[in-house]
Design a protein around this motif. Structure first.
Motif, short mmCIF file in Angstrom:
data_model
loop_
_atom_site.label_atom_id
_atom_site.label_comp_id
_atom_site.label_asym_id
_atom_site.label_seq_id
_atom_site.Cartn_x
_atom_site.Cartn_y
_atom_site.Cartn_z
N MET A 1 0.91 -1.28 -0.01
CA MET A 1 0.04 0.12 0.00
C MET A 1 0.67 1.17 0.06
N ARG A 2 0.56 2.42 -1.10
CA ARG A 2 1.33 3.65 -1.00
C ARG A 2 1.07 4.32 0.11
N HIS A 3 2.08 5.02 0.65
CA HIS A 3 1.95 6.18 1.63
C HIS A 3 1.43 7.40 0.86
N ILE A 4 0.33 7.96 1.65
CA ILE A 4 -0.45 9.14 1.12
C ILE A 4 -0.29 10.05 2.38
N PRO A 5 0.54 11.28 1.93
CA PRO A 5 0.87 12.17 2.76
C PRO A 5 -0.40 12.75 3.66
N ALA A 6 -0.12 12.74 4.92
CA ALA A 6 -1.60 13.04 5.87
C ALA A 6 -2.15 14.27 5.44
N VAL A 7 -1.57 15.21 4.73
CA VAL A 7 -2.15 16.39 4.67
C VAL A 7 -3.25 16.09 3.36
N ARG A 8 -3.06 15.20 2.44
CA ARG A 8 -3.75 14.91 1.50
C ARG A 8 -5.02 14.35 1.91
N ARG A 9 -4.83 13.15 2.85
CA ARG A 9 -5.92 12.46 3.40
C ARG A 9 -6.81 13.33 4.24
N HIS A 10 -6.36 14.26 4.88
CA HIS A 10 -7.30 15.14 5.90
C HIS A 10 -7.92 16.16 5.08
N ARG A 11 -7.33 16.67 3.65
CA ARG A 11 -8.00 17.74 2.80
C ARG A 11 -9.11 16.87 2.08
N THR A 242 14.20 13.13 -8.32
CA THR A 242 13.66 11.93 -8.70
C THR A 242 12.31 11.63 -7.47
N ASN A 243 12.15 12.60 -6.57
CA ASN A 243 11.33 12.29 -5.43
C ASN A 243 10.86 13.67 -4.91
N SER A 244 9.92 13.68 -4.15
CA SER A 244 9.23 14.84 -3.57
C SER A 244 8.90 14.55 -2.27
N LEU A 245 8.86 15.83 -1.29
CA LEU A 245 8.48 15.99 0.05
C LEU A 245 7.45 16.79 0.18
N TYR A 246 6.37 16.20 0.70
CA TYR A 246 4.95 16.96 1.08
C TYR A 246 5.31 17.58 2.50
N LEU A 247 4.88 18.88 2.73
CA LEU A 247 4.70 19.47 3.78
C LEU A 247 3.45 19.29 4.39
N GLU A 248 3.29 18.71 5.50
CA GLU A 248 1.80 18.27 6.13
C GLU A 248 1.22 19.65 6.98
N ARG A 249 2.03 20.39 7.53
CA ARG A 249 1.51 21.02 8.55
C ARG A 249 0.79 22.22 8.04
N LYS A 250 -0.36 22.83 8.51
CA LYS A 250 -1.11 24.14 7.95
C LYS A 250 0.09 25.20 7.99
N GLU A 251 0.74 25.40 9.24
CA GLU A 251 1.68 26.42 9.45
C GLU A 251 2.81 26.67 8.09
N ASP A 252 3.22 25.28 7.55
CA ASP A 252 4.25 25.33 6.57
C ASP A 252 3.46 25.89 5.44
N LEU A 253 2.27 25.38 5.00
CA LEU A 253 1.64 25.96 4.00
C LEU A 253 1.57 27.55 3.86
N GLU A 254 1.04 28.25 5.06
CA GLU A 254 1.02 29.34 5.00
C GLU A 254 2.26 30.06 4.83
N ALA A 255 3.32 29.65 5.46
CA ALA A 255 4.65 30.13 5.19
C ALA A 255 5.29 30.16 4.18
N TYR A 256 4.90 29.07 3.03
CA TYR A 256 5.42 28.98 1.82
C TYR A 256 4.74 30.05 0.95
N ARG A 257 3.23 30.13 1.17
CA ARG A 257 2.56 31.15 0.41
C ARG A 257 3.05 32.41 0.73
N ALA A 258 3.44 32.94 1.68
CA ALA A 258 3.88 34.31 2.07
C ALA A 258 5.26 34.49 1.61
N ALA A 259 6.22 33.47 1.60
CA ALA A 259 7.22 33.29 1.18
C ALA A 259 7.35 33.70 -0.28
N PHE A 260 6.39 32.81 -1.10
CA PHE A 260 6.29 33.27 -2.63
C PHE A 260 5.89 34.63 -2.75
#
Length: 284
Positions: A1-11, A242-260
């Motif tokens: 079974m493939r690992h699905i990042p928690a942020v995606r399961r919750h969304r 060849t790979n990707s890292l998902y950031l799972e915390r809401k705080e990370d999402l907000e920080a990266y939006r602001a950084a962009f």
């Protein structure tokens, strides 16, 4: 079974709960329609359990969700779309599950905001540049593997050529333009390609000049994906070769939006960015 990042399961769970309520059903009523225990619906809606493709299809049928694009997007979030007939499945022996998952999401996204600090974004690379980057980053790979990875990188670019193309907002550090990846001829061609793509209505390309000094995203590149139909579903992904890292915390999402947003505000205008690209290209 493939690992699905928690942020995606919750969304996914949040959206399924919203759709259930819009259908006027309780979790108990939904469970009875499907012959499930109520706890199964609860585990899916809270993101505790990964939902199987057959269960997701049955659940969407019970909720009378017929929109094929919405069903496909929810499947991508659940990790089921990546198990389907996507073109990237042909490269299963070359690219790891995390990268296939990234490509699946990229193919379903409506918009992407990307910051690159050292290399041209994959969606904007020429074949020669893609090959040079792959060889430099993964030394010692067999020629066939390099070819396959380059093919994958180029096939991903189809999202910019569809009837409803990905809306791409890219900010590039000036270093990206001045680093001679693959030599002068390769770099000259790459700079011409950037100028061509930047003129597309769905591509916004801006350069952060050296004179801007330090900035929020200086520590590394990232991508923020947005999706149609579902509000507040942005995902932050750190995209590697060849790979990707998902950031799972809401705080990370907000920080990266602001950084962009902050970085984009300090970048050159689109017109001035094109002038800089052309100037560097003329000297390459």
């Amino acid at each position: 079974m493939r690992h699905i990042p928690a942020v995606r399961r919750h969304r996914l769970g949040d959206e399924l709960r919203r759709l259930r309520r819009s259908a006027g059903l309780t979790s108990g009523e939904t469970a009875r329609l499907l012959g499930w225990h109520q706890s199964k619906v609860s585990r899916i809606e809270t993101g505790v359990s990964r939902v199987k493709d057959t269960d997701l299809a049955g659940l969407l049928d019970a909720l009378r969700i017929g929109d094929p694009q919405l069903r496909t997007l929810l499947g991508a979030l659940a990790g089921t779309a990546g198990d389907g007939p996507g073109w990237w499945q042909a490269y299963g022996g070359v690219i790891p599950p995390g990268y296939r998952d990234f490509i699946s999401l990229e193919s379903q996204a409506s918009a992407a905001r990307t910051l690159e600090t050292s290399v041209v974004p994959g969606l904007l690379q020429t074949p020669g540049y893609a090959r040079a980057v792959t060889r430099a980053a993964l030394e010692g790979l067999p020629a066939a593997t390099v070819d396959a990875l380059v093919d994958v990188r180029l096939a991903r670019q189809e999202v910019l050529r569809t009837a409803t193309p990905l809306e791409l907002h890219a900010v590039l550090d000036e270093a990206v333009l001045r680093r001679e990846v693959g030599g002068r001829a390769v770099m000259r061609e790459q700079l011409r390609r950037l100028a061509e793509l930047a003129r597309l209505p769905h591509v916004q390309l801006r350069v952060l000049p050296f004179t801007a000094g330090g900035y929020a995203g200086l520590t590394g590149p990232f991508v923020v994906f947005s999706f149609p139909h579902i509000a507040d579903l942005d995902l932050v992904v750190l995209d590697h070769l060849t790979n990707s890292l998902y950031l799972e915390r809401k705080e990370d999402l907000e920080a990266y939006r602001a950084a962009f947003d902050t970085t984009q505000a300090h970048a050159l205008s689109s017109e001035d960015s094109l002038d800089l690209i052309a100037g560097i290209g003329d000297g390459a």
